[in-house]
Design a protein around this motif. Structure first.
Motif, PDB file in Angstrom:
ATOM      1  N   SER A 137      -8.297  -1.440   2.978  1.00 30.91           N
ATOM      2  CA  SER A 137      -7.742  -2.767   2.713  1.00 30.91           C
ATOM      3  C   SER A 137      -6.439  -2.716   1.918  1.00 30.91           C
ATOM      4  O   SER A 137      -5.558  -3.547   2.121  1.00 30.91           O
ATOM      5  N   ALA A 138      -6.288  -1.745   1.017  1.00 26.23           N
ATOM      6  CA  ALA A 138      -5.038  -1.636   0.258  1.00 26.23           C
ATOM      7  C   ALA A 138      -3.874  -1.268   1.169  1.00 26.23           C
ATOM      8  O   ALA A 138      -2.775  -1.818   1.042  1.00 26.23           O
TER       9      ALA A 138
ATOM     10  N   ALA B  78      -0.592  -3.611   2.043  1.00 28.03           N
ATOM     11  CA  ALA B  78       0.781  -3.114   1.884  1.00 28.03           C
ATOM     12  C   ALA B  78       1.578  -3.273   3.169  1.00 28.03           C
ATOM     13  O   ALA B  78       2.740  -3.693   3.148  1.00 28.03           O
ATOM     14  N   VAL B  79       0.965  -2.960   4.303  1.00 28.81           N
ATOM     15  CA  VAL B  79       1.648  -3.102   5.586  1.00 28.81           C
ATOM     16  C   VAL B  79       1.966  -4.571   5.849  1.00 28.81           C
ATOM     17  O   VAL B  79       3.074  -4.919   6.294  1.00 28.81           O
TER      18      VAL B  79
ATOM     19  N   VAL C 161       8.954   4.628   0.934  1.00 28.16           N
ATOM     20  CA  VAL C 161       8.082   5.096  -0.144  1.00 28.16           C
ATOM     21  C   VAL C 161       6.624   4.982   0.273  1.00 28.16           C
ATOM     22  O   VAL C 161       5.829   5.905   0.045  1.00 28.16           O
ATOM     23  N   TYR C 162       6.258   3.886   0.909  1.00 29.77           N
ATOM     24  CA  TYR C 162       4.878   3.722   1.349  1.00 29.77           C
ATOM     25  C   TYR C 162       4.499   4.783   2.382  1.00 29.77           C
ATOM     26  O   TYR C 162       3.434   5.392   2.315  1.00 29.77           O
ATOM     27  N   ILE C 163       5.358   4.992   3.364  1.00 32.55           N
ATOM     28  CA  ILE C 163       5.076   6.003   4.380  1.00 32.55           C
ATOM     29  C   ILE C 163       4.976   7.377   3.743  1.00 32.55           C
ATOM     30  O   ILE C 163       4.051   8.150   4.023  1.00 32.55           O
ATOM     31  N   PHE C 164       5.928   7.701   2.881  1.00 32.26           N
ATOM     32  CA  PHE C 164       5.923   9.013   2.244  1.00 32.26           C
ATOM     33  C   PHE C 164       4.660   9.196   1.414  1.00 32.26           C
ATOM     34  O   PHE C 164       4.008  10.232   1.486  1.00 32.26           O
TER      35      PHE C 164
END
Length: 104
Positions: free
Chosen positions: A3-4, A8-9, A52-55
């Protein structure tokens, strides 16, 4: 996807829509300093958050492949004018190749 990650997505998707789609649909005039901010800083901030999220998410799974892929995209972006779509395809292809075909 937990869920987090989904939250974020969705937040990044909503921010991207607000930054890219909303200005096309709604015409409004901004003062010069705000116009520069909205046209340059906000899209850059959304893109940086996305990176940043992907990394962060991929670093937990495949740290070497994620680092190499993002370094490759950064190099391509700085040295050429390929554009975002081509550089994203280069990153995805290099990440996939590193994860599934290279024995690390």
């Amino acid at each position: 996807m937990n869920s987090a990650a989904m939250l974020a997505v969705l937040a990044l998707f909503a921010a991207s829509l607000i930054v890219r789609v909303l200005p096309v649909l709604l015409r409004f005039e901004l003062a010069a300093p705000w116009k520069v901010y909205v046209e340059q800083a906000v899209p850059s901030a959304v893109f940086i958050n996305f990176i940043v999220y992907i990394f962060y998410s991929e670093l937990a799974r495949e740290p070497l492949a994620a680092t190499i892929s993002l370094a490759l995209v950064a190099t391509v972006a700085l040295l050429t004018s390929m554009g975002l779509l081509i550089s994203a395809l280069v990153a995805a292809g290099s990440y996939y190749s590193l994860v599934y075909f290279m024995p690390f």
